[in-house]
Design an enzyme around this catalytic site. Structure first.
Site, short mmCIF file in Angstrom:
data_model
loop_
_atom_site.label_atom_id
_atom_site.label_comp_id
_atom_site.label_asym_id
_atom_site.label_seq_id
_atom_site.Cartn_x
_atom_site.Cartn_y
_atom_site.Cartn_z
N LYS A 32 62.66 -21.40 -8.40
CA LYS A 32 63.00 -20.00 -8.67
C LYS A 32 64.20 -19.96 -9.59
CE LYS A 32 65.20 -17.05 -5.69
NZ LYS A 32 66.21 -16.29 -6.44
N ASP A 59 62.90 -14.65 -11.13
CA ASP A 59 63.35 -13.61 -10.19
C ASP A 59 64.34 -12.68 -10.88
OD1 ASP A 59 64.26 -12.21 -7.94
OD2 ASP A 59 65.41 -13.90 -7.15
N LEU A 60 63.82 -11.73 -11.68
CA LEU A 60 64.70 -10.82 -12.43
C LEU A 60 64.66 -9.39 -11.90
CD1 LEU A 60 64.11 -12.11 -16.09
CD2 LEU A 60 65.89 -12.78 -14.47
N LYS A 61 63.78 -9.11 -10.96
CA LYS A 61 63.75 -7.81 -10.25
C LYS A 61 63.82 -6.62 -11.20
CE LYS A 61 65.96 -9.61 -6.02
NZ LYS A 61 66.45 -10.94 -6.44
N ASP A 64 62.76 -0.10 -14.30
CA ASP A 64 63.06 0.78 -15.43
C ASP A 64 61.87 1.71 -15.61
OD1 ASP A 64 64.09 1.83 -17.92
OD2 ASP A 64 65.16 -0.04 -18.23
N ILE A 65 61.81 2.46 -16.70
CA ILE A 65 60.65 3.34 -16.90
C ILE A 65 59.42 2.46 -17.18
CG2 ILE A 65 62.03 5.31 -17.69
CD1 ILE A 65 61.16 4.61 -20.56
N PRO A 66 58.22 2.99 -16.85
CA PRO A 66 57.02 2.15 -16.93
C PRO A 66 56.84 1.44 -18.27
CG PRO A 66 56.51 4.15 -15.73
CD PRO A 66 57.92 4.31 -16.23
N THR A 119 67.76 -7.04 1.20
CA THR A 119 68.26 -7.33 2.55
C THR A 119 69.74 -6.97 2.68
OG1 THR A 119 68.44 -9.60 1.77
CG2 THR A 119 66.62 -9.11 3.25
N GLN A 190 73.24 -15.77 5.14
CA GLN A 190 71.96 -15.19 5.52
C GLN A 190 72.05 -14.71 6.97
OE1 GLN A 190 69.55 -14.49 3.60
NE2 GLN A 190 69.36 -15.99 1.95
N ARG A 211 70.35 -23.13 -0.88
CA ARG A 211 71.42 -24.06 -0.50
C ARG A 211 71.04 -25.16 0.48
NH1 ARG A 211 75.09 -18.95 0.33
NH2 ARG A 211 72.97 -18.24 0.74
O1 C5P Z 1 70.69 -20.45 -0.70
P1 C5P Z 1 69.66 -19.58 -0.03
O2 C5P Z 1 68.56 -20.37 0.68
O3 C5P Z 1 70.26 -18.50 0.84
O4 C5P Z 1 68.94 -18.86 -1.26
C1 C5P Z 1 67.98 -17.85 -1.11
C2 C5P Z 1 67.59 -17.31 -2.46
O5 C5P Z 1 66.72 -16.18 -2.26
C3 C5P Z 1 68.75 -16.82 -3.31
O6 C5P Z 1 68.39 -17.03 -4.68
C4 C5P Z 1 68.80 -15.34 -3.00
O7 C5P Z 1 69.33 -14.59 -4.06
C5 C5P Z 1 67.32 -15.02 -2.83
N1 C5P Z 1 67.02 -13.84 -2.01
C6 C5P Z 1 67.45 -13.71 -0.69
N2 C5P Z 1 67.14 -12.58 0.02
C7 C5P Z 1 66.41 -11.61 -0.53
C8 C5P Z 1 65.96 -11.72 -1.85
C9 C5P Z 1 66.29 -12.87 -2.57
O8 C5P Z 1 68.10 -14.58 -0.17
N3 C5P Z 1 66.08 -10.55 0.17
#
Ligand code: C5P
Length: 232
Positions: A32, A59-61, A64-66, A119, A190, A211
């Site tokens: 990712k 993963d750029l999320k 914006d407008i369609p 989250t 987390q 991590r």
């Molecule tokens: O290091 P870790 O295992 O916490 O990384 C989780 C990855 O998933 C990170 O890149 C984090 O930005 C991403 N992520 C997340 N929770 C979300 C969406 C994305 O932890 N709801």
């Protein structure tokens, strides 16, 4: 659809990411690439990682407008990435436009995954700042249903939500789940976490692990442990 482990390559530079991937001489993990690395290293890092034979979740999320999202998705699709994402809050019109933009001339396209509620958004902030009164669990499922109706392939969610998402959107609607930790590892920042084995039991289709692998003393061993627990 096969289950897989995606390594979150959260590194500040392309060189750091490639040095990390140098550890992997036998397997070619799905990786990712998020905003930090993409904004610092751009399209060349995508091409370099692809050339090494890895699949990429970019993963750029987008939100914006369609029309803007459609054109941007066409650019990302041409980079030959395997999975991209957007915010379901952009509405179904935006998600449908994104799908159109992703379609390549040869009829293939990357998987398109929606973020429902981040989250980091609590029930209180959602109510007071986003002005959404429903319980957050229900909002996540309604946004997932919108994504499914727009034709998307799945959502990013917690492993703990994977069963409910499949229940509401169907078993083939993909759940891509971060928040994965080993039973004997650090949880860090987390909150609602699951082990790779538990994520498998809960029905996750892909786990995203950062991590616990990137900061491990032996990243290859940590990756293999994830695969052994999650894919079996
Ligand atoms: O290091 P870790 O295992 O916490 O990384 C989780 C990855 O998933 C990170 O890149 C984090 O930005 C991403 N992520 C997340 N929770 C979300 C969406 C994305 O932890 N709801």
């Amino acid at each position: 659809m096969g289950k897989d482990v995606i390594i979150a390559c959260d590194f500040p530079t392309g060189d750091a990411a490639l040095a990390f991937l140098d550890n992997f001489t036998e397997e070619k993990p799905y990786v990712k690439i998020g905003m930090e690395l993409f904004y610092s290293a751009g399209a060349p890092i995508i091409r370099a990682v692809k050339e090494r034979g890895h699949k990429i979740f970019l993963d750029l999320k987008l939100h914006d407008i369609p029309n803007t999202v459609k054109q941007a998705m066409a650019v990302l699709s041409a980079l030959d990435v395997d999975m991209v994402n957007l915010h379901a809050a952009g509405t179904r019109a935006m998600m449908e436009a994104a799908l159109e933009g992703l379609m390549r001339p040869d009829g293939t396209r990357p998987l398109l995954i929606a973020v429902t509620q981040l989250t980091s958004t609590s029930q209180e902030r959602m109510r007071d700042e986003l002005l959404i009164d429903m319980p957050i669990d229900e909002v996540v499922l309604r946004y997932a249903e919108n994504a499914a109706r727009a034709g998307l392939d799945g959502v990013v969610c917690s492993p703990l939500e994977a069963g409910a998402v499949h229940g509401r959107c169907g078993g083939s609607f993909l759940t891509v789940t971060p928040g994965v930790r080993f039973a004997d590892g650090d949880v860090g920042d987390q909150v609602r976490v699951a082990t790779p084995e538990r994520a498998k039991q809960l029905g996750s289709d892909y786990i995203v692990v950062g991590r616990p692998i990137t900061k491990a003393e032996d990243p290859v061993a940590a990756y293999r442990r994830c695969v052994a627990e999650f894919v079996g």
